[in-house]
Each structure stands twice: as structure tokens, then as C-alpha cells.
Design a protein around this motif. Structure first.
Motif, PDB file in Angstrom:
ATOM      1  N   VAL A   3      38.969  35.321  35.593  1.00  0.00           N
ATOM      2  CA  VAL A   3      39.923  34.235  35.431  1.00  0.00           C
ATOM      3  C   VAL A   3      41.068  34.667  34.507  1.00  0.00           C
ATOM      4  O   VAL A   3      40.869  35.477  33.599  1.00  0.00           O
ATOM      5  CB  VAL A   3      39.219  32.969  34.881  1.00  0.00           C
ATOM      6  CG1 VAL A   3      38.821  33.157  33.433  1.00  0.00           C
ATOM      7  CG2 VAL A   3      40.103  31.749  35.040  1.00  0.00           C
ATOM      8  N   THR A   4      42.260  34.132  34.770  1.00  0.00           N
ATOM      9  CA  THR A   4      43.437  34.472  33.972  1.00  0.00           C
ATOM     10  C   THR A   4      43.814  33.286  33.087  1.00  0.00           C
ATOM     11  O   THR A   4      44.323  32.277  33.579  1.00  0.00           O
ATOM     12  CB  THR A   4      44.628  34.825  34.877  1.00  0.00           C
ATOM     13  OG1 THR A   4      44.269  35.922  35.721  1.00  0.00           O
ATOM     14  CG2 THR A   4      45.842  35.205  34.042  1.00  0.00           C
ATOM     15  N   PRO A   5      43.601  33.383  31.783  1.00  0.00           N
ATOM     16  CA  PRO A   5      44.000  32.292  30.881  1.00  0.00           C
ATOM     17  C   PRO A   5      45.524  32.241  30.736  1.00  0.00           C
ATOM     18  O   PRO A   5      46.242  33.189  31.088  1.00  0.00           O
ATOM     19  CB  PRO A   5      43.332  32.671  29.552  1.00  0.00           C
ATOM     20  CG  PRO A   5      42.377  33.769  29.870  1.00  0.00           C
ATOM     21  CD  PRO A   5      42.910  34.461  31.071  1.00  0.00           C
ATOM     22  N   ARG A   6      46.025  31.159  30.217  1.00  0.00           N
ATOM     23  CA  ARG A   6      47.448  31.076  29.902  1.00  0.00           C
ATOM     24  C   ARG A   6      47.766  32.046  28.769  1.00  0.00           C
ATOM     25  O   ARG A   6      46.944  32.282  27.885  1.00  0.00           O
ATOM     26  CB  ARG A   6      47.819  29.646  29.519  1.00  0.00           C
ATOM     27  CG  ARG A   6      47.683  28.665  30.667  1.00  0.00           C
ATOM     28  CD  ARG A   6      48.103  27.269  30.276  1.00  0.00           C
ATOM     29  NE  ARG A   6      48.023  26.345  31.399  1.00  0.00           N
ATOM     30  CZ  ARG A   6      48.366  25.067  31.349  1.00  0.00           C
ATOM     31  NH1 ARG A   6      48.827  24.559  30.214  1.00  0.00           N
ATOM     32  NH2 ARG A   6      48.258  24.296  32.405  1.00  0.00           N
ATOM     33  N   HIS A   7      48.990  32.571  28.795  1.00  0.00           N
ATOM     34  CA  HIS A   7      49.322  33.633  27.861  1.00  0.00           C
ATOM     35  C   HIS A   7      50.826  33.693  27.625  1.00  0.00           C
ATOM     36  O   HIS A   7      51.617  33.152  28.408  1.00  0.00           O
ATOM     37  CB  HIS A   7      48.840  34.984  28.402  1.00  0.00           C
ATOM     38  CG  HIS A   7      49.425  35.320  29.743  1.00  0.00           C
ATOM     39  ND1 HIS A   7      48.881  34.848  30.915  1.00  0.00           N
ATOM     40  CD2 HIS A   7      50.508  36.061  30.100  1.00  0.00           C
ATOM     41  CE1 HIS A   7      49.598  35.284  31.940  1.00  0.00           C
ATOM     42  NE2 HIS A   7      50.591  36.022  31.476  1.00  0.00           N
ATOM     43  N   VAL A   8      51.195  34.383  26.554  1.00  0.00           N
ATOM     44  CA  VAL A   8      52.596  34.686  26.257  1.00  0.00           C
ATOM     45  C   VAL A   8      52.672  36.129  25.766  1.00  0.00           C
ATOM     46  O   VAL A   8      51.669  36.712  25.352  1.00  0.00           O
ATOM     47  CB  VAL A   8      53.190  33.749  25.180  1.00  0.00           C
ATOM     48  CG1 VAL A   8      53.247  32.326  25.668  1.00  0.00           C
ATOM     49  CG2 VAL A   8      52.389  33.846  23.882  1.00  0.00           C
ATOM     50  N   TRP A 109      48.002  42.259  40.247  1.00  0.00           N
ATOM     51  CA  TRP A 109      47.358  42.654  41.502  1.00  0.00           C
ATOM     52  C   TRP A 109      46.030  43.359  41.248  1.00  0.00           C
ATOM     53  O   TRP A 109      45.128  43.313  42.095  1.00  0.00           O
ATOM     54  CB  TRP A 109      48.300  43.538  42.308  1.00  0.00           C
ATOM     55  CG  TRP A 109      48.579  44.873  41.678  1.00  0.00           C
ATOM     56  CD1 TRP A 109      49.523  45.152  40.748  1.00  0.00           C
ATOM     57  CD2 TRP A 109      47.907  46.100  41.964  1.00  0.00           C
ATOM     58  NE1 TRP A 109      49.486  46.478  40.398  1.00  0.00           N
ATOM     59  CE2 TRP A 109      48.516  47.083  41.140  1.00  0.00           C
ATOM     60  CE3 TRP A 109      46.868  46.464  42.813  1.00  0.00           C
ATOM     61  CZ2 TRP A 109      48.093  48.414  41.149  1.00  0.00           C
ATOM     62  CZ3 TRP A 109      46.452  47.789  42.819  1.00  0.00           C
ATOM     63  CH2 TRP A 109      47.055  48.750  42.005  1.00  0.00           C
ATOM     64  N   LEU A 110      45.887  43.997  40.075  1.00  0.00           N
ATOM     65  CA  LEU A 110      44.610  44.626  39.742  1.00  0.00           C
ATOM     66  C   LEU A 110      43.516  43.574  39.536  1.00  0.00           C
ATOM     67  O   LEU A 110      42.365  43.778  39.915  1.00  0.00           O
ATOM     68  CB  LEU A 110      44.762  45.479  38.494  1.00  0.00           C
ATOM     69  CG  LEU A 110      45.674  46.711  38.610  1.00  0.00           C
ATOM     70  CD1 LEU A 110      45.849  47.376  37.254  1.00  0.00           C
ATOM     71  CD2 LEU A 110      45.113  47.694  39.628  1.00  0.00           C
ATOM     72  N   ALA A 111      43.893  42.445  38.939  1.00  0.00           N
ATOM     73  CA  ALA A 111      42.930  41.351  38.776  1.00  0.00           C
ATOM     74  C   ALA A 111      42.560  40.743  40.121  1.00  0.00           C
ATOM     75  O   ALA A 111      41.410  40.339  40.345  1.00  0.00           O
ATOM     76  CB  ALA A 111      43.514  40.280  37.856  1.00  0.00           C
ATOM     77  N   MET A 112      43.528  40.681  41.044  1.00  0.00           N
ATOM     78  CA  MET A 112      43.262  40.109  42.357  1.00  0.00           C
ATOM     79  C   MET A 112      42.320  40.980  43.182  1.00  0.00           C
ATOM     80  O   MET A 112      41.751  40.509  44.163  1.00  0.00           O
ATOM     81  CB  MET A 112      44.582  39.910  43.099  1.00  0.00           C
ATOM     82  CG  MET A 112      45.517  38.905  42.451  1.00  0.00           C
ATOM     83  SD  MET A 112      47.126  38.801  43.265  1.00  0.00           S
ATOM     84  CE  MET A 112      46.644  38.183  44.888  1.00  0.00           C
ATOM     85  N   LEU A 113      42.143  42.242  42.795  1.00  0.00           N
ATOM     86  CA  LEU A 113      41.259  43.141  43.532  1.00  0.00           C
ATOM     87  C   LEU A 113      39.798  43.053  43.081  1.00  0.00           C
ATOM     88  O   LEU A 113      38.919  43.585  43.756  1.00  0.00           O
ATOM     89  CB  LEU A 113      41.734  44.594  43.376  1.00  0.00           C
ATOM     90  CG  LEU A 113      43.004  44.999  44.123  1.00  0.00           C
ATOM     91  CD1 LEU A 113      43.335  46.448  43.812  1.00  0.00           C
ATOM     92  CD2 LEU A 113      42.830  44.794  45.622  1.00  0.00           C
TER      93      LEU A 113
END
Length: 534
Positions: A3-8, A109-113
Motif C-alpha cells: 500500500v502507498t501512504p500519503r506522502h510529501v 511502477w515498481l510498486a505496481m509490479l
């Protein structure tokens, strides 16, 4: 874990003051959770050296004028990449694989893989370890794959970089898939024909129980590598006790190890308080006949045999579409639980719970109203649920979750039934090929499902649109398939082709003779059991 948390973007120095819109009393770690999906949002910070920076998700801008701290700024500024990393919102997840290796922005795209590559490992594992189990035995492969699940799971948890993590997860997927496939075969070869259908369907219920454990573990442990380690230890009791389990008599007989098979049959009879049987007498024709001295030449069939003629080709394409839809819907509902609103872990838990009654429903309904009817209405119900989810306002997330549970119930019922229905639609000479090809299509859908869920960042209802459309189309085409309830299993292509014509001519007769329960029960049970026995 992906999962991708919100970030800055992380600023290039120590921060003395943080401003977000009209608020200036935030810490920089808390501002990541405030950013909406709009690209214009940013966090303004003043560094200790006096520089003023605007931090957004994937870039940061340095203001040329440092005389004021107004959030709205029209002066000149210069854009810089996020070379110092990112600051992630840790309110929900302390650590994920994405935050571990900064798999965001140009590395997104690496996370999507992560999930598609895992599913590709599942595809290869089902083929590879299915072959090994036929050569080496069920028990050996079960022990090897359960040991591999522990070792590769621990390796993934301690991965030093992204590529090591992906490699460990790929091999973990292979052995986990092999474990599941061989475990299914192992149980089937020990269950008698009378209960084999129920056993085969309810094996999926234990898969659902695993989903519940995943949701519970994820809720309690918010650090990805610790979560991975805990789930990897689940197989330790089986690794230690696996050798207590016997090899299946079917495999031993196929290897000519008749004495070992006889001992296991005797033990089974003793546990069931039944009289044993002599395998030498049951197999006397095979052991002493003239054929036993020279192996029988088995005619091999390739994929083209599933397109024997136009009618069979249409049937094959329809069956493949149903396999594809079932897998796409099954994994899309599960993976998309994060986007339904409310508590992500409760959503996944509920979607796992609803599978168990779905499989019970399949076992009862398919022998009452027929395979085709149950399958078609399950697909239609799933399509309707996807459509309803799309029109419910997101603020009513409880209704969204309940509707998603209905959809998961329906697609789970379809997914649990398609195995048996496919086996009954094809003649003996290509039955295994038909089920195997459907399983391969199923795995392809499982690879595409994570990409479908990732597209929810473009439009949140894309997964429901894909699954709903495919389910509706599959349901319509299912009605064109022949009903197999009460039909003998086909042994030739001619008999398989007659299924459709017999179904049309006898449909009214079957409805008119439902009072003859004894005959109907015999005809419905015997063909099904024979098919599973083969």
C-alpha cells in the motif's frame, strides 16, 4: 505490504516552521495525511537557514522571495526533484514495502509490479509442483513447499533491497501455489466419492479462513516485515508434522508400490471401523492381464482438441471467459477492499467471511437447480452488485461494504462451481486438459487484477466497471451452455456434442418428473462422482 501512504517530498534541511493553508501549528510528519488527491496541494516549510520551500508529492519548489510566509504565492520559484526522499503518513501504516524503498512517483511502477509478479509466480508454481507431485509423490512435495513457504517468507521479510524482496516473493508465490494445488489433490485422493464434491468445494472455505487470518494479522501488526514474518511461521507446525501423514494410495499404486498402498488402505479401514479390501483382488485384471506386461499407449491431446468443432470451440471460449471473470472478480474484490471506505482490515475480514456460506450455497444449490442456473445467476448477481457499488455515495461506506460482500458472495459461488462444471462439460479424453487450460486462464486474470485495482487512482470505480461488465457478459453466455445435472459424463466428442441437444429436448421433461426423486438422485450423483474419480 504494497500500500502507498500519503506522502510529501522531504525538505533539504532542518525545518523551523510548517504552514498548510491557514494553519501553521502542524508538524511535518502530520501534514502528509492532510494532502488531498489534488495536485495543487502542497506543504510550505521554512528551513532554519531562512529558505522557504513548497513540498508536494513528487516535487518541491524553492521560493525566490523569502520575506513572507503567505501560503498563496505568485512570485518566482524554482522546481527541484525529491532527491532527499519522502515523508510518509504513519497514522495507518508504520511501514510498507513502498515506504521501505520509496516506490512512489517515478518509481511507482515498481510498486505496481509487486502483486502481478506474485501472481505470475502462482501460475508457474501450480504447473511446476503439480508435475513434481506426480513424479515424487504428494507428501514429499507438500513438505518441500511448506518448508519453502517458511524460508522464502522469512527471506522476503529480511530483504535488503527491492529486487531481493521481489525475488523472494516470486519464489514464495511458486511454493505457496504448489502447496495449495498438491494439498487439494492430496485431500481428493483420500476422500471417498460420496463426500468428494463437498470436500472439493469446502477446501475453498479454508482458503477463506486464511484470508481472515491475514486481515487480523494486518490489523494488529502495521510494520510490513514483521507482518511477513508472523504469517511465514504459520507453516512451522505442518513442517514438523508432515511426515506423520501417509502417502496417498492412488500415487503408490501408480508407482507399482502395492504393498505400501495396501498398508495405508488397512489403516484407513481401521480408522473408519470398516472391513478392509485386498488391492490385489480389486486390481487383478490389471496386474495379471496381458496388458500389464506392456504399457498401454496413451493418446496425447493438445490444446487444439478443445476446438474440435464450432460448437465445442464456442463452449471452450465461454468456459475460459467464466474462469477469467471468476478469478478477476475474486481478486479484485479482495484487493480493492482498501478503497471501499471505513476500516480496510474489517473490509477484508468481512469479504473473507462471506465466502464460507457461498461455498455451502453452491454445494446445495447445484444439485437442486443445476450447475448452469446457479453459475449464471451468481454471475448476474455479481454484476448487479458492482453496478450498485458505483452509484452509492462514498460517504455511505457501510452500504458500499455490504454490497461488496454480496458481490464477493456471488463471485465466490461462481468460482467454486466452475471447476466441477468444466469437468462435466468435456469428454474423458480432454477433461483434464479443459480444467487445466481454464486454470491457466484463471491465473492470467489474477495477474491482471492488481493492475485493475491500481487504476482506481484514475477513477475509483474502474475495478467494479471491469468486473461488472465481464460478469454480465459471462452470465449471458453461460445460459448458452448445456446443463450437466442428471447427465452421464461424456466419453467421446459425439456424446459431448449431444449435451446441448439433449438439454433442449429434455428440459421440460426434467421439470415434469421431479417427483421421481430416487431416479433423479441416482442419475445426478453417479456421473458427478465418476468424473471426480477419474
Amino acid at each position: 505490504m504494497g500500500v502507498t501512504p500519503r506522502h510529501v517530498c522531504r525538505p533539504p534541511g532542518s525545518v523551523s516552521q510548517v504552514v498548510f493553508h491557514n494553519h501553521s501549528n502542524w508538524s511535518l510528519e502530520d501534514t502528509g495525511a492532510l494532502l488531498s488527491s489534488g495536485r495543487k496541494d502542497y506543504v510550505m516549510v521554512q528551513l532554519q537557514n531562512g529558505e522557504i520551500w513548497e513540498l508536494s508529492r513528487c516535487s518541491r519548489n524553492k521560493r525566490e522571495n523569502t520575506s513572507g510566509l503567505d501560503y498563496e504565492y505568485t512570485g518566482s520559484k524554482k522546481e527541484f526533484p525529491c532527491v532527499d526522499g519522502y515523508i510518509y503518513d504513519q497514522n495507518t501504516w508504520k511501514s510498507t514495502a513502498v515506504t521501505q524503498w520509496n516506490l512512489v512517483c517515478d518509481r511507482k511502477w515498481l510498486a505496481m509490479l509487486i502483486q502481478p509478479l506474485f501472481m505470475f509466480g502462482v501460475l508457474l508454481g501450480s504447473v511446476t509442483f503439480g508435475y513434481f507431485s506426480d513424479r515424487l509423490g504428494r507428501r514429499v512435495v507438500l513438505w518441500a513447499t511448506s518448508s519453502g513457504m517458511f524460508l522464502f517468507g522469512i527471506a522476503a521479510a529480511f530483504a535488503v533491497d527491492y529486487y531481493t524482496f521481489m525475488a523472494a516473493r516470486f519464489f514464495l508465490a511458486m511454493v505457496a501455489s504448489g502447496y495449495l494445488v498438491v494439498g487439494f489433490v492430496y485431500v481428493m485422493e483420500f476422500i471417498g466419492m460420496k463426500s468428494r464434491t463437498w470436500a472439493s468445494v469446502h477446501l475453498h472455505s479454508f482458503f477463506a479462513a486464511g484470508t481472515l487470518l491475514v486481515a487480523l494479522t494486518g490489523y494488529l501488526v502495521r510494520t510490513w516485515w514483521l507482518y511477513q514474518m508472523i504469517l511465514s511461521t504459520v507453516t512451522i507446525p505442518f513442517i514438523l508434522c508432515c511426515w506423520v501423514l501417509p502417502e496417498t494410495p492412488f500415487w503408490l499404486l501408480s508407482e507399482g508400490r502395492y504393498e505400501e498402498a495396501q498398508k495405508i488402505v488397512d489403516i484407513m479401514a481401521k480408522w473408519n471401523r470398516a472391513s478392509s479390501c485386498k488391492l490385489s483382488e480389486l486390481l487383478s485384471l490389471d496386474l495379471q492381464g496381458p496388458v500389464s506386461n506392456s504399457p498401454t499407449e496413451v493418446q496425447k491431446h493438445n490444446l487444439s482438441y478443445l476446438f474440435y468443432n464450432w460448437s465445442i470451440a464456442t463452449r471452450t471460449l465461454t468456459v475460459w471467459l467464466i474462469w477469467f471473470t471468476g478469478s478477476l472478480g475474486f481478486y479484485s474484490f479482495s484487493l480493492n477492499s482498501v478503497n471501499l471506505g471505513g476500516n480496510e482490515y474489517l473490509n477484508l475480514f468481512l469479504l473473507g467471511v462471506v465466502e464460507i456460506p457461498a461455498y455451502t450455497f453452491v454445494c446445495i444449490a447445484m444439485d437442486k437447480v443445476g450447475r448452469r442456473t446457479v453459475l449464471a445467476y451468481s454471475l448476474f448477481c455479481s454484476a448487479l452488485a458492482c453496478g450498485v457499488v458505483m452509484v452509492i455515495p462514498q460517504k455511505h461506506y457501510i452500504l458500499v461494504v455490504v454490497t461488496a460482500m454480496v458481490g464477493k458472495f456471488a463471485i465466490g459461488a461462481a468460482f467454486g462451481l466452475i471447476y466441477l462444471y468444466t469437468a462435466e462439460l468435456y469428454p474423458t479424453i480432454v477433461r483434464s486438459l479443459a480444467v487445466g487450460s481454464g486454470s491457466m486462464v484463471c491465473r492470467l486474470a489474477s495477474i491482471l487484477a492488481p493492475f485493475s485495482v491500481d487504476l482506481s487512482s484514475v477513477w475509483i470505480f474502474i475495478p467494479q466497471l471491469f468486473v461488472g461488465t465481464m460478469a454480465l457478459l459471462s452470465g449471458v453466455l453461460t445460459l448458452k451452455l448445456p446443463e450437466t445435472l442428471g447427465k452421464r459424463l461424456a466419453t467421446t466428442w459425439e456424446e459431448a456434442a449431444k449435451l446441448e441437444s439433449e438439454n433442449e429436448s429434455n428440459s421440460s421433461k426434467l421439470l415434469a418428473t421431479t417427483n421421481n426423486s430416487g431416479l433423479e438422485k441416482t442419475e445426478a450423483t453417479t456421473p458427478r462422482d465418476s468424473g471426480l474419480g477419474e
